[in-house]
Design a protein around this motif. Sequence first.
Motif, PDB file in Angstrom:
ATOM      1  N   LEU A 202      -8.714   2.823   7.336  1.00 58.26           N
ATOM      2  CA  LEU A 202      -8.408   1.397   7.111  1.00 58.26           C
ATOM      3  C   LEU A 202      -7.805   1.200   5.722  1.00 58.26           C
ATOM      4  O   LEU A 202      -6.838   0.451   5.547  1.00 58.26           O
ATOM      5  N   VAL A 203      -8.399   1.878   4.736  1.00 62.28           N
ATOM      6  CA  VAL A 203      -7.879   1.800   3.365  1.00 62.28           C
ATOM      7  C   VAL A 203      -6.445   2.323   3.336  1.00 62.28           C
ATOM      8  O   VAL A 203      -5.546   1.713   2.747  1.00 62.28           O
ATOM      9  N   ALA A 204      -6.219   3.466   4.021  1.00 61.36           N
ATOM     10  CA  ALA A 204      -4.888   4.091   4.002  1.00 61.36           C
ATOM     11  C   ALA A 204      -3.852   3.186   4.652  1.00 61.36           C
ATOM     12  O   ALA A 204      -2.756   2.974   4.100  1.00 61.36           O
ATOM     13  N   LYS A 205      -4.188   2.630   5.824  1.00 67.64           N
ATOM     14  CA  LYS A 205      -3.217   1.786   6.541  1.00 67.64           C
ATOM     15  C   LYS A 205      -2.798   0.568   5.730  1.00 67.64           C
ATOM     16  O   LYS A 205      -1.666   0.095   5.833  1.00 67.64           O
ATOM     17  N   GLY A 206      -3.716   0.052   4.926  1.00 66.64           N
ATOM     18  CA  GLY A 206      -3.403  -1.133   4.127  1.00 66.64           C
ATOM     19  C   GLY A 206      -2.745  -0.809   2.792  1.00 66.64           C
ATOM     20  O   GLY A 206      -2.423  -1.715   2.015  1.00 66.64           O
ATOM     21  N   TRP A 207      -2.546   0.490   2.510  1.00 64.71           N
ATOM     22  CA  TRP A 207      -2.026   0.887   1.188  1.00 64.71           C
ATOM     23  C   TRP A 207      -0.512   0.657   1.131  1.00 64.71           C
ATOM     24  O   TRP A 207       0.211   1.027   2.052  1.00 64.71           O
TER      25      TRP A 207
ATOM     26  N   GLY B 197       3.210   1.243   0.947  1.00 60.80           N
ATOM     27  CA  GLY B 197       4.018   2.459   1.104  1.00 60.80           C
ATOM     28  C   GLY B 197       3.455   3.441   2.108  1.00 60.80           C
ATOM     29  O   GLY B 197       4.011   4.532   2.298  1.00 60.80           O
ATOM     30  N   PHE B 198       2.347   3.075   2.779  1.00 57.81           N
ATOM     31  CA  PHE B 198       1.705   4.008   3.711  1.00 57.81           C
ATOM     32  C   PHE B 198       2.678   4.486   4.796  1.00 57.81           C
ATOM     33  O   PHE B 198       2.702   5.670   5.150  1.00 57.81           O
ATOM     34  N   ALA B 199       3.496   3.559   5.333  1.00 51.57           N
ATOM     35  CA  ALA B 199       4.389   3.911   6.451  1.00 51.57           C
ATOM     36  C   ALA B 199       5.355   5.033   6.082  1.00 51.57           C
ATOM     37  O   ALA B 199       5.757   5.813   6.942  1.00 51.57           O
ATOM     38  N   LYS B 200       5.701   5.141   4.791  1.00 47.63           N
ATOM     39  CA  LYS B 200       6.631   6.195   4.375  1.00 47.63           C
ATOM     40  C   LYS B 200       5.903   7.448   3.877  1.00 47.63           C
ATOM     41  O   LYS B 200       6.544   8.438   3.518  1.00 47.63           O
ATOM     42  N   SER B 201       4.584   7.385   3.858  1.00 43.58           N
ATOM     43  CA  SER B 201       3.804   8.525   3.365  1.00 43.58           C
ATOM     44  C   SER B 201       3.630   9.564   4.468  1.00 43.58           C
ATOM     45  O   SER B 201       3.590   9.242   5.661  1.00 43.58           O
ATOM     46  N   ALA B 202       3.485  10.821   4.055  1.00 44.72           N
ATOM     47  CA  ALA B 202       3.194  11.886   5.026  1.00 44.72           C
ATOM     48  C   ALA B 202       1.885  11.609   5.749  1.00 44.72           C
ATOM     49  O   ALA B 202       1.678  12.054   6.881  1.00 44.72           O
TER      50      ALA B 202
END
Length: 318
Positions: free
Chosen positions: A194-199, A201-206
């Motif tokens: 959940l933390v990652a999805k809301g970060w 730039g997440f969509a462009k992260s590996a």
Amino acid sequence: MKAIAVDLGGTHATVALVEDRTILASEVIGLERVNGLGAVLPLLAEATYRVLSEAAVERSQASAFVLCFCGLSDPATGRAVSTNQKYDDATRIDLPAWCQREMGLPFMIENDARMALLGECYAGAAQGETDVVMVTLGTGIGGAVLMNGKILRSKHILGGNLCGHIPVDFNGRRCTCGAIGCAEAEAGGWSLPLVAKGWPGFAKSALSREPAVSFRSLFEHATQGDGVACAIQERCLRVWAALTTGLIHSFDPDVVVFGGGVLASAEVIVPYIQKYVMEYAWTPWGKVRIKPAQLGGHAALLGAIPLLTSGQASGLSD
Ligand SMILES: [Zn+2]
């Protein structure tokens, strides 16, 4: 001394025959498709008999059946006190009666983080220590405290057990316990995706190409230099370090031991937290040592004998 020790988690249980600091035989049971402790108990009894048979040990040679339980537990009454949905029937089951009926053995229960602490003190990272805090980083964050050589239990048995539910951010996420900004809601295995999805730039992260963001994938991508993974890893480390400072100020330990699968990256986690508490924890007597657990998945099982001999378990005088 020998005992049956069972480490019961949400997805699997390990049933072991232990003798002092040695596991004589063990078996892992998958529990993904089983719901309720009532459905698990017959599987544990069957595995117990198989493990005894494998080690060629008579049931009567085991001193007790010790359940390391993934929830709040009261060793004085032998009951589970509160737990997650998977085993929500546990609080209504008379476990000592079941154990006597099915196996003719005295029954003991204790929370799995406390058992892991007992194990690490008996045979692992905290041997010879009297004042220790244990933090287990997993799906949630577990905790346990040894103070003056005794497991801290307190009137309502929660003492030191809710490390993961100490708030680290009053503007933070809602936790499964109902509070806001708990350590495990900010940097626990269940909240990490959940933390990652809301970060930003997440969509462009590996990381976004992972089927599920775990601590393992987070640390891997951070090692490879992914910017979002590095930033989230840094935030997790800061949460754990701030939590550790709070635990040091609360419980005054000599040592804080960290366990859990994420400690595969101990070479990143331990020095970070050590440096942080050297800088920020107020310990006029000296410096608290931060250590990785040594016993891995065996820690709670190896806590069985010290539980039985400590005089703090059900049926034994204190
Ligand atoms: Zn919480």
